[in-house]
Write a protein that holds these residues in place. Structure first.
Motif, PDB file in Angstrom:
ATOM      1  N   PHE A 102       0.826  -1.210   0.000  1.00 50.97           N
ATOM      2  CA  PHE A 102       0.000   0.000   0.000  1.00 50.97           C
ATOM      3  C   PHE A 102       0.861   1.261   0.000  1.00 50.97           C
ATOM      4  N   VAL A 103       1.844   1.303   0.895  1.00 52.75           N
ATOM      5  CA  VAL A 103       2.679   2.500   1.035  1.00 52.75           C
ATOM      6  C   VAL A 103       3.459   2.785  -0.240  1.00 52.75           C
ATOM      7  N   THR A 104       4.013   1.750  -0.841  1.00 51.27           N
ATOM      8  CA  THR A 104       4.879   1.942  -2.010  1.00 51.27           C
ATOM      9  C   THR A 104       4.133   1.969  -3.336  1.00 51.27           C
ATOM     10  N   GLY A 105       2.906   1.443  -3.346  1.00 45.57           N
ATOM     11  CA  GLY A 105       2.180   1.323  -4.602  1.00 45.57           C
ATOM     12  C   GLY A 105       2.640   0.152  -5.437  1.00 45.57           C
ATOM     13  N   ALA A 106       3.436  -0.731  -4.858  1.00 46.23           N
ATOM     14  CA  ALA A 106       3.927  -1.902  -5.582  1.00 46.23           C
ATOM     15  C   ALA A 106       2.789  -2.872  -5.892  1.00 46.23           C
ATOM     16  N   GLU A 107       3.011  -3.731  -6.880  1.00 46.79           N
ATOM     17  CA  GLU A 107       1.968  -4.655  -7.323  1.00 46.79           C
ATOM     18  C   GLU A 107       2.028  -6.011  -6.627  1.00 46.79           C
ATOM     19  N   ARG A 108       3.221  -6.450  -6.245  1.00 47.33           N
ATOM     20  CA  ARG A 108       3.335  -7.751  -5.592  1.00 47.33           C
ATOM     21  C   ARG A 108       4.597  -7.806  -4.746  1.00 47.33           C
ATOM     22  N   CYS A 109       4.681  -8.858  -3.924  1.00 48.79           N
ATOM     23  CA  CYS A 109       5.817  -9.024  -3.025  1.00 48.79           C
ATOM     24  C   CYS A 109       6.348 -10.451  -3.116  1.00 48.79           C
ATOM     25  N   VAL A 110       7.654 -10.583  -3.181  1.00 43.75           N
ATOM     26  CA  VAL A 110       8.310 -11.887  -3.105  1.00 43.75           C
ATOM     27  C   VAL A 110       8.615 -12.130  -1.625  1.00 43.75           C
ATOM     28  N   PHE A 111       7.842 -13.025  -1.010  1.00 46.64           N
ATOM     29  CA  PHE A 111       7.967 -13.290   0.428  1.00 46.64           C
ATOM     30  C   PHE A 111       8.792 -14.557   0.632  1.00 46.64           C
ATOM     31  N   ALA A 112       9.924 -14.417   1.312  1.00 48.80           N
ATOM     32  CA  ALA A 112      10.812 -15.560   1.537  1.00 48.80           C
ATOM     33  C   ALA A 112      10.914 -15.849   3.025  1.00 48.80           C
ATOM     34  N   VAL A 113      10.765 -17.122   3.385  1.00 48.65           N
ATOM     35  CA  VAL A 113      10.891 -17.518   4.790  1.00 48.65           C
ATOM     36  C   VAL A 113      11.860 -18.692   4.890  1.00 48.65           C
ATOM     37  N   GLU A 114      12.791 -18.579   5.813  1.00 55.51           N
ATOM     38  CA  GLU A 114      13.733 -19.658   6.080  1.00 55.51           C
ATOM     39  C   GLU A 114      13.439 -20.215   7.476  1.00 55.51           C
ATOM     40  N   HIS A 115      12.918 -21.437   7.523  1.00 59.09           N
ATOM     41  CA  HIS A 115      12.665 -22.082   8.803  1.00 59.09           C
ATOM     42  C   HIS A 115      13.967 -22.643   9.363  1.00 59.09           C
ATOM     43  N   TRP A 116      14.062 -22.644  10.677  1.00 59.89           N
ATOM     44  CA  TRP A 116      15.251 -23.208  11.309  1.00 59.89           C
ATOM     45  C   TRP A 116      14.878 -23.772  12.674  1.00 59.89           C
ATOM     46  N   SER A 117      15.645 -24.733  13.115  1.00 54.63           N
ATOM     47  CA  SER A 117      15.441 -25.307  14.440  1.00 54.63           C
ATOM     48  C   SER A 117      16.748 -25.192  15.218  1.00 54.63           C
ATOM     49  N   ASP A 118      16.618 -25.156  16.512  1.00 50.90           N
ATOM     50  CA  ASP A 118      17.772 -24.989  17.391  1.00 50.90           C
ATOM     51  C   ASP A 118      18.276 -26.364  17.812  1.00 50.90           C
ATOM     52  N   GLU A 119      19.392 -26.782  17.271  1.00 51.91           N
ATOM     53  CA  GLU A 119      19.952 -28.096  17.575  1.00 51.91           C
ATOM     54  C   GLU A 119      21.227 -27.944  18.394  1.00 51.91           C
ATOM     55  N   ASP A 120      21.080 -28.117  19.712  1.00 50.06           N
ATOM     56  CA  ASP A 120      22.244 -28.069  20.609  1.00 50.06           C
ATOM     57  C   ASP A 120      23.066 -26.789  20.419  1.00 50.06           C
ATOM     58  N   GLY A 121      22.339 -25.667  20.269  1.00 52.78           N
ATOM     59  CA  GLY A 121      23.027 -24.385  20.198  1.00 52.78           C
ATOM     60  C   GLY A 121      23.385 -23.911  18.806  1.00 52.78           C
ATOM     61  N   TRP A 122      23.177 -24.744  17.792  1.00 53.47           N
ATOM     62  CA  TRP A 122      23.446 -24.273  16.431  1.00 53.47           C
ATOM     63  C   TRP A 122      22.172 -24.387  15.596  1.00 53.47           C
ATOM     64  N   ALA A 123      22.080 -23.565  14.572  1.00 54.86           N
ATOM     65  CA  ALA A 123      20.859 -23.465  13.780  1.00 54.86           C
ATOM     66  C   ALA A 123      20.837 -24.488  12.653  1.00 54.86           C
ATOM     67  N   ASP A 124      19.825 -25.342  12.661  1.00 55.31           N
ATOM     68  CA  ASP A 124      19.606 -26.290  11.574  1.00 55.31           C
ATOM     69  C   ASP A 124      18.693 -25.607  10.561  1.00 55.31           C
ATOM     70  N   LEU A 125      19.265 -25.175   9.450  1.00 57.19           N
ATOM     71  CA  LEU A 125      18.523 -24.395   8.460  1.00 57.19           C
ATOM     72  C   LEU A 125      17.743 -25.299   7.518  1.00 57.19           C
ATOM     73  N   ARG A 126      16.505 -24.919   7.239  1.00 55.23           N
ATOM     74  CA  ARG A 126      15.672 -25.653   6.291  1.00 55.23           C
ATOM     75  C   ARG A 126      15.703 -24.951   4.934  1.00 55.23           C
ATOM     76  N   PRO A 127      15.267 -25.625   3.869  1.00 55.44           N
ATOM     77  CA  PRO A 127      15.267 -24.997   2.540  1.00 55.44           C
ATOM     78  C   PRO A 127      14.426 -23.721   2.511  1.00 55.44           C
TER      79      PRO A 127
END
Length: 308
Positions: A146-171
């Motif tokens: 709305f603010v920018t007047g743009a037509e669409r948005c590329v929404f990217a989400v990276e899921h991750w889990s906490d494995e013994d203090g380090w981040a297990d990154l998902r696709p």
């Protein structure tokens, strides 16, 4: 409709500029929040926040440029953005999308999200909109468009889990989001109502009402004591979790009970739990979920805070 760019010149200046306009984070907070959200945001706009992040927000900051570079490979016309963009239709409204296309017609928004297992991952934009946190993100994206007047948005989400203090990154999962004019209209209405909002007038209490003053003082002391205890409890819980992990490394995970000269160590195997997946129900059967959702009047609450 387009936007005016306020170039990024530093964190403090950017935060100051944000307090002067209604942002995507603001409308998401008051749209999805409780009745108290208006008053809470009203105070935030006048008092700089002392929050400087935690390990989760730091993880997001660390991953954002990496994910932006990944997106640029598939969307070469998207550029990272740190500038505050102000609507040229209404200077009271602003947003800071993570990426903006060269022509300003496409935005990019990047999120990192901690999950406990695979079934918690968002597989579609519908999953995002059905999730309580995702609803806030949907509001943010709609407001940015709305603010920018743009037509669409590329929404990217990276899921991750906490494995013994380090981040297990998902696709990385990427969703193409178009303008939702209905939601935009709702958000603009929410923003207009917030701009017209004034909190209840602060009146001077009766200094001779010693009973109320004594009870308020006692309540403030109890709330302060509880806050300190909770902070101490969180530290003890972190220490306990670390020691439990160390002990399991030492004695193994098999079910057993061992007496170590006065300290009995009991190891129990993990149990499979069952829970009702309301998010999945809302996504698959939204009418059914709505039919059996009930609203109740809340009980009045009272708290004591320091005078501004």
């Amino acid at each position: 409709m387009g936007f005016v760019e306020l170039p990024y010149t530093g964190e403090e200046e950017w935060l100051r500029q944000r307090r002067s306009v209604v942002t995507a984070t603001d409308v998401a907070k008051i749209k999805t929040g409780s009745d108290k959200a208006f008053a809470s945001l009203w105070r935030e706009k006048r008092t700089p926040s002392t929050f400087r992040g935690n390990r989760f927000t730091q993880h997001g900051k660390d991953r954002e440029p990496v994910i932006a570079a990944m997106l640029t490979e598939d969307y070469p016309w998207l550029r990272p953005n740190r500038s505050l963009l102000i609507s040229d239709d209404d200077a009271r409204f602003g947003a800071t999308p993570d990426m903006v296309s060269d022509d300003g017609l496409v935005l990019g928004e990047i999120k990192t999200r901690k999950v406990s297992d695979d079934k918690d991952e968002w597989l579609s934009w519908a999953d995002v909109c059905a999730d309580q946190t995702g609803k806030k993100y949907a509001c943010q994206v709609a407001w940015q468009l709305f603010v920018t007047g743009a037509e669409r948005c590329v929404f990217a989400v990276e899921h991750w889990s906490d494995e013994d203090g380090w981040a297990d990154l998902r696709p990385l999962r990427v969703f193409d989001v178009e303008r939702d004019e209905v939601l935009i209209a709702e958000l603009r209405d929410v923003a207009e109502r917030f701009l017209e909002f004034t909190p209840p007038e602060l009146v001077q209490g009766d200094q001779s009402d010693f009973e109320a003053m004594a009870v308020a003082r006692a309540l403030a002391e109890e709330e302060s004591a509880i806050a300190l205890l909770r902070a101490e409890l969180r530290e003890h819980e972190k220490a306990r979790a670390a020691l439990q992990a160390d002990l399991l490394d030492a004695v193994g995970t098999q079910s057993r009970s061992v007496d170590y000269g006065g300290f009995v160590v009991e190891v129990s195997p993990g149990r499979r739990s069952r829970s009702f997946d309301r998010k999945a129900l809302a996504a698959d059967y939204p009418e059914l979920e709505s039919k059996y959702t009930i609203e109740k009047d809340g009980q009045p609450t009272v708290k004591v805070r320091g005078a501004d």
